[in-house]
Write a protein that holds these residues in place. Sequence first.
Motif, PDB file in Angstrom:
ATOM      1  N   UNK A  34      40.628  49.696  34.802  1.00 42.80           N
ATOM      2  CA  UNK A  34      41.230  48.963  35.922  1.00 42.80           C
ATOM      3  C   UNK A  34      42.710  49.316  36.032  1.00 42.80           C
ATOM      4  N   UNK A  35      43.170  49.432  37.258  1.00 41.98           N
ATOM      5  CA  UNK A  35      44.586  49.675  37.530  1.00 41.98           C
ATOM      6  C   UNK A  35      44.916  49.074  38.899  1.00 41.98           C
ATOM      7  N   UNK A  36      46.183  49.038  39.275  1.00 41.22           N
ATOM      8  CA  UNK A  36      46.498  48.521  40.614  1.00 41.22           C
ATOM      9  C   UNK A  36      45.693  49.280  41.672  1.00 41.22           C
ATOM     10  N   UNK A  37      45.164  48.554  42.606  1.00 45.43           N
ATOM     11  CA  UNK A  37      44.344  49.171  43.647  1.00 45.43           C
ATOM     12  C   UNK A  37      42.870  49.222  43.315  1.00 45.43           C
ATOM     13  N   UNK A  38      42.482  48.747  42.132  1.00 47.98           N
ATOM     14  CA  UNK A  38      41.066  48.738  41.768  1.00 47.98           C
ATOM     15  C   UNK A  38      40.305  47.743  42.627  1.00 47.98           C
ATOM     16  N   UNK A  39      39.178  48.197  43.138  1.00 50.18           N
ATOM     17  CA  UNK A  39      38.270  47.326  43.891  1.00 50.18           C
ATOM     18  C   UNK A  39      36.847  47.805  43.651  1.00 50.18           C
ATOM     19  N   UNK A  40      35.893  46.919  43.891  1.00 51.97           N
ATOM     20  CA  UNK A  40      34.489  47.319  43.907  1.00 51.97           C
ATOM     21  C   UNK A  40      34.171  47.692  45.345  1.00 51.97           C
ATOM     22  N   UNK A  41      33.724  48.915  45.545  1.00 51.21           N
ATOM     23  CA  UNK A  41      33.517  49.408  46.910  1.00 51.21           C
ATOM     24  C   UNK A  41      32.415  48.649  47.645  1.00 51.21           C
ATOM     25  N   UNK A  42      31.529  47.984  46.902  1.00 56.67           N
ATOM     26  CA  UNK A  42      30.485  47.190  47.561  1.00 56.67           C
ATOM     27  C   UNK A  42      31.059  45.950  48.225  1.00 56.67           C
ATOM     28  N   UNK A  43      32.277  45.585  47.857  1.00 58.46           N
ATOM     29  CA  UNK A  43      32.902  44.383  48.396  1.00 58.46           C
ATOM     30  C   UNK A  43      33.898  44.682  49.523  1.00 58.46           C
ATOM     31  N   UNK A  44      33.895  45.932  49.978  1.00 59.46           N
ATOM     32  CA  UNK A  44      34.798  46.320  51.069  1.00 59.46           C
ATOM     33  C   UNK A  44      33.954  46.701  52.284  1.00 59.46           C
ATOM     34  N   UNK A  45      33.843  45.801  53.268  1.00 61.58           N
ATOM     35  CA  UNK A  45      33.138  46.176  54.495  1.00 61.58           C
ATOM     36  C   UNK A  45      33.989  47.162  55.284  1.00 61.58           C
TER      37      UNK A  45
END
Length: 106
Positions: A78-89
Motif C-alpha cells: 500500500x502507498x498513497x494513491x492505493x485503491x481497489x479498482x473494483x471500487x472505482x466506477x
Amino acid sequence: MLKLLVTPPAGAPTAVDARTGMSVMELIRDAGFESLPAFCGGCCSCATCHVYVDPAFADRLPPIGEDEDALLDGADNRRPGSRLSCQIPFTADLDGLAVEIAPDLG
C-alpha cells in the motif's frame, strides 16, 4: 471513445478503450491484463485488484470505503494513491485516468 491508461508491474503504459457503467477492475480485466487477477470478481473481499491511481485524479474518485480501506491496510504494497479498482466506477469524468497495477508480493 473514453480511455483508461493501465501500467502493469514492470511494464509499459497501455491505453484501453473504456466505457461508463463498468468498474476500473472490469475494464482492466476485460483488456486481458493477467497481472490483475481480481479473484473475488469485484466483491471487495480480496484486494487482488489493487492499483495505484494517478494523484491528478484523486479528487474525482469516490471516497474510499471502510471495507476497501481495511483490505488495503493488509496489503504489503500500500502507498498513497492505493485503491481497489473494483471500487472505482468508471465515469466520463475519469477519461484519461492512469493507474498502475500493484505488484503481487505474495
